[in-house]
Design an enzyme around this catalytic site. Structure first.
Site, PDB file in Angstrom:
ATOM      1  N   LEU A  66       0.815  -1.215   0.000  1.00  0.00           N
ATOM      2  CA  LEU A  66       0.000   0.000   0.000  1.00  0.00           C
ATOM      3  C   LEU A  66       0.852   1.271   0.000  1.00  0.00           C
ATOM      4  CD1 LEU A  66      -2.692  -1.101   2.624  1.00  0.00           C
ATOM      5  CD2 LEU A  66      -2.769  -1.319   0.127  1.00  0.00           C
ATOM      6  N   CYS A  67       2.018   1.209  -0.559  1.00  0.00           N
ATOM      7  CA  CYS A  67       2.969   2.313  -0.542  1.00  0.00           C
ATOM      8  C   CYS A  67       2.956   3.040  -1.884  1.00  0.00           C
ATOM      9  CB  CYS A  67       4.375   1.749  -0.274  1.00  0.00           C
ATOM     10  SG  CYS A  67       5.696   2.960  -0.222  1.00  0.00           S
ATOM     11  N   GLY A  68       3.291   4.312  -1.863  1.00  0.00           N
ATOM     12  CA  GLY A  68       3.424   5.060  -3.102  1.00  0.00           C
ATOM     13  C   GLY A  68       4.520   4.508  -4.004  1.00  0.00           C
ATOM     14  N   THR A  70       5.022   1.221  -4.350  1.00  0.00           N
ATOM     15  CA  THR A  70       4.653  -0.142  -4.740  1.00  0.00           C
ATOM     16  C   THR A  70       4.783  -0.393  -6.241  1.00  0.00           C
ATOM     17  OG1 THR A  70       3.197  -0.293  -2.808  1.00  0.00           O
ATOM     18  CG2 THR A  70       2.866  -1.931  -4.535  1.00  0.00           C
TER      19      THR A  70
END
Length: 190
Positions: A66-68, A70
């Site tokens: 759920l990371c920018g 990813t």
């Protein structure tokens, strides 16, 4: 390979010295180890033994679904596809340590990595990469490169053929960045 007798001797000797001196002995013993000394639990079971890749470069990356950052999974897959026949192994290490951006279980991680980004390189089970509960590989990496600790998801450690960290790249450096590709090419030719 690891000089186990040297490590045991250093650790045993350290018991007779003050605590500050003991940490020096422990760091010295840790620095003689290589990345090939460690294993990770695999995302789908079994172990990912880094010894199975001895003598070959590894790109070890802490990941999060759920990371920018990813979308970097796609670049990591590109590296894996381009260089695996020459000996590079990419290993994803899902971690919930930064911003709680890997909250799900194995099924969620598999869905993101394999179905969304079509990843086929090895992925470990969710693992801590910082602090006192960090996986032993990450504690070793911290001793090897204390100025290059992961500060967010998608931090990249390039392990050379000798089993030591050849380079490290922050989350902001894309996997396909010229600096990463150049470092991988160098590691493959050494």
């Amino acid at each position: 390979m690891i000089d186990r007798r040297g490590v045991i001797t250093a650790l045993a000797a350290s018991a007779t010295f003050p605590l500050a001196t003991r940490s020096v002995f422990a760091q010295a013993a840790m620095s003689r180890m290589t990345a090939y000394s460690f294993s990770f639990q695999g995302l789908k079971g079994g172990d990912i033994r880094l010894a199975d890749f001895a003598g070959k470069p590894l790109l070890v990356v802490n990941t999060a679904s759920l990371c920018g950052f990813t979308p970097q999974y796609a670049g990591l897959q590109e590296l894996w596809t381009q260089y695996r026949e020459r000996g590079l192994t990419v290993i994803g290490v899902p971690s919930n340590d930064f911003g709680a951006q890997e909250p799900g279980g194995a099924g969620d991680i598999t869905h993101t990595a394999e179905q969304t980004y079509h990843v086929s390189f090895p992925i470990t089970a969710k693992t801590s990469v910082k602090g006192p509960n960090a996986h032993p590989f990450y504690k070793w990496a911290a001793a090897e490169r204390p100025a290059d600790l992961p500060s967010w998801n998608f931090h990249k450690y390039l392990v050379g053929r000798d089993g030591h960290i050849a380079d490290a790249f922050s989350s902001r450096v894309e996997p396909t960045d010229t600096r990463v590709v150049t470092a991988i090419a160098r590691a493959l030719t050494v």
